[in-house]
Design an enzyme around this catalytic site. Sequence first.
Site, PDB file in Angstrom:
ATOM      1  N   LYS A  12      13.826   1.208 -19.634  1.00 19.78           N
ATOM      2  CA  LYS A  12      13.613   1.282 -18.336  1.00 19.78           C
ATOM      3  C   LYS A  12      15.122   1.371 -17.534  1.00 19.78           C
ATOM      4  CE  LYS A  12      10.883   2.855 -15.063  1.00 19.78           C
ATOM      5  NZ  LYS A  12       9.249   2.228 -13.983  1.00 19.78           N
ATOM      6  N   ALA A  17       0.856  -1.143   0.116  1.00 22.63           N
ATOM      7  CA  ALA A  17      -0.296  -0.161  -0.392  1.00 22.63           C
ATOM      8  C   ALA A  17       0.928   1.162   0.115  1.00 22.63           C
ATOM      9  CB  ALA A  17      -0.672  -0.099   0.992  1.00 22.63           C
TER      10      ALA A  17
END
Length: 305
Positions: free
Chosen positions: A184, A10
């Site tokens: 990336k 989270a």
Amino acid sequence: MSSTWHILGAGSLGSLWACRLARAGKAVRLVLRDRQRLQAYEQAGGLTLIEQEQPRHYAIPAETAQADGPIHRLLVACKAYDAAPAIAGLVPRLAEGADVLLLQNGLGSQDAVADLLPQARCVFASSTEGAFREGDWQVRFAGHGFNWLGDPRNPALPAWFDDLHEAGIPAEWTVDILTRLWRKLALNCAINPLTVLHACQNGGLLGHLAEVHGLCTELAALLRRCGQPQAAEGLEEEVQRVIVATAANYSSMYQDVHAGRRTEVHYLLGHACRVAARHGLQLPQLEHLLQRLVEHLRLRGLPCD
């Protein structure tokens, strides 16, 4: 099969995905690391997403890894170094054929997770979206970007992919996800460590372009050796574009070091140097950069792995 999105992690991106999916009416459940975090979350009453200066609260249900019930779809949004240990606690709950989306920086953690989950389909993701935590259970959507997802072992589009579009999550399914991830990684290796060592915003690297050039030359050679010639094309030009476009930003690695947090060096620059060694490729500038960065982290009492 359950259509619930279980979200492990989270933090900024995990919360961003959770809020957008919940806003679109999708079933979402957060998986938190222990009872203490679950209690803190329940006291807050959910997540808050701040978008265009407008905060909106989402009372998304949450549980710990030890909760009952199978998991059919799992988004893993924790840091690269936490991915495999966090997943290990959920292995007993993962249903046969479960979909596991891996939203980690760098390379190496995805394979470690896939090795733990022979019963699951592991989908790799590369994201350019920006978000940061303003406080516990509060996340600010900082920059619109894009998400590429793919499965190196299975090119078929998963049935749940439409959920992303319905949730306003910009995404594309690609059969070349490893090319995206390598590109990336190379961008991060050329920019992030230098911002830490020179203690500067991204734009400060305009004063160190000779160093950037040397790193890009070696990174392009590594990408070609790894069978990723597309990822090597125009690498230095894109690195310079990113430096200019994000000149006022501090890289994520700089922010981690500044805040005294563990970095993902093992899965970025460390991974690049390990792969080069396996291929017998000498990359002296990259290796020296890793040595300097490791020493810098040690002096600050931060982990180097």
